[in-house]
Motif scaffolding. Structure first.
Motif, PDB file in Angstrom:
ATOM      1  N   MET A  48       0.830  -1.174   0.000  1.00  0.00           N
ATOM      2  CA  MET A  48       0.000   0.000   0.000  1.00  0.00           C
ATOM      3  C   MET A  48       0.879   1.243   0.000  1.00  0.00           C
ATOM      4  O   MET A  48       1.894   1.284   0.670  1.00  0.00           O
ATOM      5  N   ARG A  49       0.444   2.213  -0.737  1.00  0.00           N
ATOM      6  CA  ARG A  49       1.149   3.502  -0.791  1.00  0.00           C
ATOM      7  C   ARG A  49       0.417   4.493   0.086  1.00  0.00           C
ATOM      8  O   ARG A  49      -0.819   4.571   0.059  1.00  0.00           O
ATOM      9  N   PHE A  50       1.141   5.234   0.878  1.00  0.00           N
ATOM     10  CA  PHE A  50       0.600   6.202   1.829  1.00  0.00           C
ATOM     11  C   PHE A  50       1.248   7.548   1.517  1.00  0.00           C
ATOM     12  O   PHE A  50       2.462   7.694   1.662  1.00  0.00           O
ATOM     13  N   ILE A  51       0.455   8.519   1.070  1.00  0.00           N
ATOM     14  CA  ILE A  51       0.977   9.848   0.791  1.00  0.00           C
ATOM     15  C   ILE A  51       0.432  10.772   1.873  1.00  0.00           C
ATOM     16  O   ILE A  51      -0.785  10.929   2.008  1.00  0.00           O
ATOM     17  N   GLY A  52       1.331  11.330   2.657  1.00  0.00           N
ATOM     18  CA  GLY A  52       0.894  12.161   3.768  1.00  0.00           C
ATOM     19  C   GLY A  52       1.991  13.092   4.239  1.00  0.00           C
ATOM     20  O   GLY A  52       2.865  13.494   3.477  1.00  0.00           O
ATOM     21  N   LEU A  53       1.939  13.392   5.517  1.00  0.00           N
ATOM     22  CA  LEU A  53       2.878  14.315   6.136  1.00  0.00           C
ATOM     23  C   LEU A  53       3.265  13.728   7.489  1.00  0.00           C
ATOM     24  O   LEU A  53       2.402  13.463   8.323  1.00  0.00           O
ATOM     25  N   ALA A 105      -0.612  -1.714  12.108  1.00  0.00           N
ATOM     26  CA  ALA A 105      -1.130  -2.673  13.091  1.00  0.00           C
ATOM     27  C   ALA A 105      -2.075  -3.683  12.431  1.00  0.00           C
ATOM     28  O   ALA A 105      -2.166  -4.836  12.875  1.00  0.00           O
ATOM     29  N   ALA A 106      -2.748  -3.254  11.359  1.00  0.00           N
ATOM     30  CA  ALA A 106      -3.656  -4.143  10.627  1.00  0.00           C
ATOM     31  C   ALA A 106      -2.910  -5.053   9.654  1.00  0.00           C
ATOM     32  O   ALA A 106      -3.516  -5.871   8.973  1.00  0.00           O
ATOM     33  N   GLY A 107      -1.588  -4.901   9.578  1.00  0.00           N
ATOM     34  CA  GLY A 107      -0.790  -5.793   8.750  1.00  0.00           C
ATOM     35  C   GLY A 107      -0.438  -5.291   7.369  1.00  0.00           C
ATOM     36  O   GLY A 107       0.140  -6.034   6.567  1.00  0.00           O
ATOM     37  N   TYR A 108      -0.755  -4.051   7.066  1.00  0.00           N
ATOM     38  CA  TYR A 108      -0.411  -3.507   5.750  1.00  0.00           C
ATOM     39  C   TYR A 108       1.084  -3.209   5.676  1.00  0.00           C
ATOM     40  O   TYR A 108       1.677  -2.725   6.631  1.00  0.00           O
ATOM     41  N   ASP A 109       1.661  -3.506   4.517  1.00  0.00           N
ATOM     42  CA  ASP A 109       3.033  -3.106   4.209  1.00  0.00           C
ATOM     43  C   ASP A 109       2.919  -1.725   3.573  1.00  0.00           C
ATOM     44  O   ASP A 109       2.500  -1.595   2.427  1.00  0.00           O
ATOM     45  N   VAL A 110       3.243  -0.695   4.343  1.00  0.00           N
ATOM     46  CA  VAL A 110       2.984   0.679   3.934  1.00  0.00           C
ATOM     47  C   VAL A 110       4.268   1.341   3.441  1.00  0.00           C
ATOM     48  O   VAL A 110       5.277   1.344   4.132  1.00  0.00           O
ATOM     49  N   GLN A 111       4.208   1.890   2.227  1.00  0.00           N
ATOM     50  CA  GLN A 111       5.313   2.671   1.670  1.00  0.00           C
ATOM     51  C   GLN A 111       4.901   4.136   1.740  1.00  0.00           C
ATOM     52  O   GLN A 111       3.956   4.557   1.078  1.00  0.00           O
ATOM     53  N   VAL A 112       5.614   4.892   2.575  1.00  0.00           N
ATOM     54  CA  VAL A 112       5.234   6.269   2.884  1.00  0.00           C
ATOM     55  C   VAL A 112       5.953   7.268   1.983  1.00  0.00           C
ATOM     56  O   VAL A 112       7.161   7.193   1.799  1.00  0.00           O
ATOM     57  N   THR A 113       5.184   8.217   1.459  1.00  0.00           N
ATOM     58  CA  THR A 113       5.725   9.386   0.778  1.00  0.00           C
ATOM     59  C   THR A 113       5.317  10.591   1.599  1.00  0.00           C
ATOM     60  O   THR A 113       4.122  10.827   1.814  1.00  0.00           O
ATOM     61  N   ASP A 114       6.290  11.329   2.102  1.00  0.00           N
ATOM     62  CA  ASP A 114       6.034  12.549   2.862  1.00  0.00           C
ATOM     63  C   ASP A 114       6.020  13.717   1.880  1.00  0.00           C
ATOM     64  O   ASP A 114       7.004  13.955   1.185  1.00  0.00           O
ATOM     65  N   VAL A 115       4.896  14.430   1.819  1.00  0.00           N
ATOM     66  CA  VAL A 115       4.762  15.490   0.814  1.00  0.00           C
ATOM     67  C   VAL A 115       5.750  16.631   1.034  1.00  0.00           C
ATOM     68  O   VAL A 115       6.141  17.293   0.080  1.00  0.00           O
ATOM     69  N   ARG A 116       6.160  16.855   2.267  1.00  0.00           N
ATOM     70  CA  ARG A 116       7.116  17.928   2.525  1.00  0.00           C
ATOM     71  C   ARG A 116       8.540  17.463   2.224  1.00  0.00           C
ATOM     72  O   ARG A 116       9.285  18.142   1.536  1.00  0.00           O
TER      73      ARG A 116
END
Length: 108
Positions: A1-6, A21-32
């Motif tokens: 899963m892709r997560f675009i946030g701050l 915690a729900a088990g997602y493999d999260v790839q984070v993109t920080d907009v700043r």
């Protein structure tokens, strides 16, 4: 899963913690820190035309009336933190972290 946030956004931190915690493999993109590509901005505004801009943000309140009337894509290019957060990309796209979004990703 892709997560675009701050990373400094309380809502983003809560969402990220819950998704991991729900088990997602999260790839984070920080907009700043990481920014957004033109293609990402195009997709976000296309998928969420009325919700792409967070009109409750400090950044939004600091804009002039003329800037507020400008194209959302241009606003996100100039001020990526104006994006409503988080944008989650998996089997579909969602924006924000309301009850419906939480139910979609975390179940009832």
């Amino acid at each position: 899963m892709r997560f675009i946030g701050l990373k400094t956004c309380d809502t983003c931190r809560k969402a990220l913690k819950a998704l991991e915690a729900a088990g997602y493999d999260v790839q984070v993109t920080d907009v700043r820190a990481d920014g957004l590509t033109d293609a990402e901005i195009e997709q976000i505004v296309e998928k969420f035309p009325a919700k792409a801009i967070n009109k409750a943000s400090t950044t939004w309140r600091g804009l002039s009336d003329a800037e507020k009337e400008s194209d959302p894509k241009g606003l996100l290019r100039a001020h990526p933190t104006l994006m409503k957060r988080p944008v989650l990309i998996g089997d579909e796209w969602t924006i924000g972290w309301d009850k419906a979004t939480q139910a979609k990703w975390l179940g009832a």
